[in-house]
Design a protein around this motif. Structure first.
Motif, PDB file in Angstrom:
ATOM      1  N   ALA A  70     -30.290  85.431   2.197  1.00 52.59           N
ATOM      2  CA  ALA A  70     -31.503  85.331   1.327  1.00 52.59           C
ATOM      3  C   ALA A  70     -30.840  85.360  -0.185  1.00 52.59           C
ATOM      4  O   ALA A  70     -31.538  84.695  -1.032  1.00 52.59           O
ATOM      5  CB  ALA A  70     -32.257  86.713   1.457  1.00 52.59           C
ATOM      6  N   PHE A  71     -29.905  86.173  -0.444  1.00 51.82           N
ATOM      7  CA  PHE A  71     -29.194  86.103  -2.053  1.00 51.82           C
ATOM      8  C   PHE A  71     -28.931  84.831  -2.406  1.00 51.82           C
ATOM      9  O   PHE A  71     -29.265  84.324  -3.331  1.00 51.82           O
ATOM     10  CB  PHE A  71     -28.153  87.073  -1.909  1.00 51.82           C
ATOM     11  N   MET A  72     -28.330  84.068  -1.428  1.00 53.88           N
ATOM     12  CA  MET A  72     -27.858  82.874  -1.677  1.00 53.88           C
ATOM     13  C   MET A  72     -28.977  81.820  -2.179  1.00 53.88           C
ATOM     14  O   MET A  72     -28.947  81.120  -2.857  1.00 53.88           O
ATOM     15  CB  MET A  72     -27.097  82.090  -0.405  1.00 53.88           C
ATOM     16  N   GLN A  73     -29.888  81.849  -1.253  1.00 56.12           N
ATOM     17  CA  GLN A  73     -31.189  80.988  -1.560  1.00 56.12           C
ATOM     18  C   GLN A  73     -31.720  81.340  -2.939  1.00 56.12           C
ATOM     19  O   GLN A  73     -32.136  80.337  -3.682  1.00 56.12           O
ATOM     20  CB  GLN A  73     -32.256  81.694  -0.377  1.00 56.12           C
ATOM     21  N   VAL A  74     -31.819  82.324  -3.198  1.00 53.23           N
ATOM     22  CA  VAL A  74     -32.160  82.760  -4.646  1.00 53.23           C
ATOM     23  C   VAL A  74     -31.275  81.957  -5.918  1.00 53.23           C
ATOM     24  O   VAL A  74     -31.814  81.487  -6.591  1.00 53.23           O
ATOM     25  CB  VAL A  74     -32.518  84.437  -4.924  1.00 53.23           C
ATOM     26  N   MET A  75     -30.106  82.517  -5.450  1.00 55.09           N
ATOM     27  CA  MET A  75     -29.134  81.985  -6.585  1.00 55.09           C
ATOM     28  C   MET A  75     -29.231  80.716  -6.641  1.00 55.09           C
ATOM     29  O   MET A  75     -29.121  80.025  -7.863  1.00 55.09           O
ATOM     30  CB  MET A  75     -27.670  82.379  -6.127  1.00 55.09           C
ATOM     31  N   VAL A  76     -29.159  79.558  -5.527  1.00 59.44           N
ATOM     32  CA  VAL A  76     -29.133  78.565  -5.671  1.00 59.44           C
ATOM     33  C   VAL A  76     -30.460  77.719  -6.229  1.00 59.44           C
ATOM     34  O   VAL A  76     -30.409  77.026  -7.055  1.00 59.44           O
ATOM     35  CB  VAL A  76     -28.865  77.727  -4.188  1.00 59.44           C
ATOM     36  N   ASN A  77     -31.473  78.366  -5.747  1.00 56.20           N
ATOM     37  CA  ASN A  77     -32.721  77.709  -6.570  1.00 56.20           C
ATOM     38  C   ASN A  77     -32.905  78.204  -7.973  1.00 56.20           C
ATOM     39  O   ASN A  77     -33.532  77.504  -8.425  1.00 56.20           O
ATOM     40  CB  ASN A  77     -33.859  78.395  -5.571  1.00 56.20           C
ATOM     41  N   ASP A  78     -32.340  79.485  -8.314  1.00 52.81           N
ATOM     42  CA  ASP A  78     -32.756  79.774  -9.549  1.00 52.81           C
ATOM     43  C   ASP A  78     -31.565  79.657 -10.631  1.00 52.81           C
ATOM     44  O   ASP A  78     -31.870  79.476 -11.984  1.00 52.81           O
ATOM     45  CB  ASP A  78     -32.818  81.376  -9.491  1.00 52.81           C
ATOM     46  N   CYS A  79     -30.311  79.472 -10.002  1.00 56.71           N
ATOM     47  CA  CYS A  79     -29.105  79.354 -11.115  1.00 56.71           C
ATOM     48  C   CYS A  79     -28.488  77.994 -11.026  1.00 56.71           C
ATOM     49  O   CYS A  79     -27.488  77.636 -11.894  1.00 56.71           O
ATOM     50  CB  CYS A  79     -28.401  80.580 -10.726  1.00 56.71           C
TER      51      CYS A  79
END
Length: 210
Positions: A70-79
């Motif tokens: 879930a963390f990777m999902q946020v990082m990839v989408n946002d950063c």
């Protein structure tokens, strides 16, 4: 461990600067039009298992308990830039294909030993690639500076990052900034006191997280 210190450590371990690091330090929020491929539940489960292979559970929790997918999902989408998002998503398929080519099973079906063996080989490949990329980037910067001195323009070429470097960087970043990693693997001090250079330490003690 402060964020900037963690980013330096990740750079040292993976052989390249954290992809999306500047946005991460500034709060990580891409413009809505950045878009990017969507993650589904299977992707998150896949990334949980991949992260667990990099940071497995021992006496302390592993990446899966830190909800690394879930963390990777946020990082990839946002950063990540749109280009890097594409590389990351394609990397999921490449990792699964590499597993099938080597063991005749999907990554999710592979044993922990098979996954570890594959990741060891991919880590070596990614670090060698990172070295070539760093050299290429230096050459491009030199050409751009030379052109600038002559009053000319030079459009620098780039090499894409290796997908395994992305995966490893996000696993380390996500784990050590999670509550699980910060409080159960590192030693967390909610309100740091004064610096004590003579604080007692014995081999095996966990590092501090601020």
């Amino acid at each position: 461990m402060e964020r900037r210190e963690l980013l330096k450590l990740i750079t040292l371990v993976t052989g390249g600067a954290l992809i999306g690091g500047e946005l991460f330090l500034s709060g990580c929020k891409n413009e809505p039009e950045m878009g990017g491929a969507a993650f589904n539940d299977q992707d998150i489960a896949f990334l949980d298992e991949a992260g667990e292979t990099i940071m497995p559970k021992t006496k302390t929790p592993g990446a899966k308990e830190a909800k690394i997918g879930a963390f990777m999902q946020v990082m990839v989408n946002d950063c990540y830039t749109k280009e890097d998002q594409k590389i990351f998503h394609e990397g999921i398929g490449k990792l699964d294909k590499a597993t099938k080519d080597k063991y005749k099973v999907s990554f999710m079906e592979a044993t922990p030993e098979q996954r570890k063996e594959l990741f060891t080989a991919l880590d070596k490949e990614a670090r060698e690639y990172a070295g070539k990329k760093s050299e290429f980037d230096r050459e491009q910067s030199a050409k751009a500076n030379e052109a600038k001195q002559k009053g000319e323009t030079y459009e620098k070429k780039t090499m894409d990052p290796h997908y395994f470097t992305m995966l490893k960087q996000l696993t380390l970043l996500g784990f050590f900034t999670s509550k699980t990693g910060a409080t159960e693997t590192l030693r967390h001090v909610a309100v740091p006191a004064r610096f004590d250079g003579n604080f007692p330490y014995k081999k095996g003690d966990r590092a501090f997280f601020e």
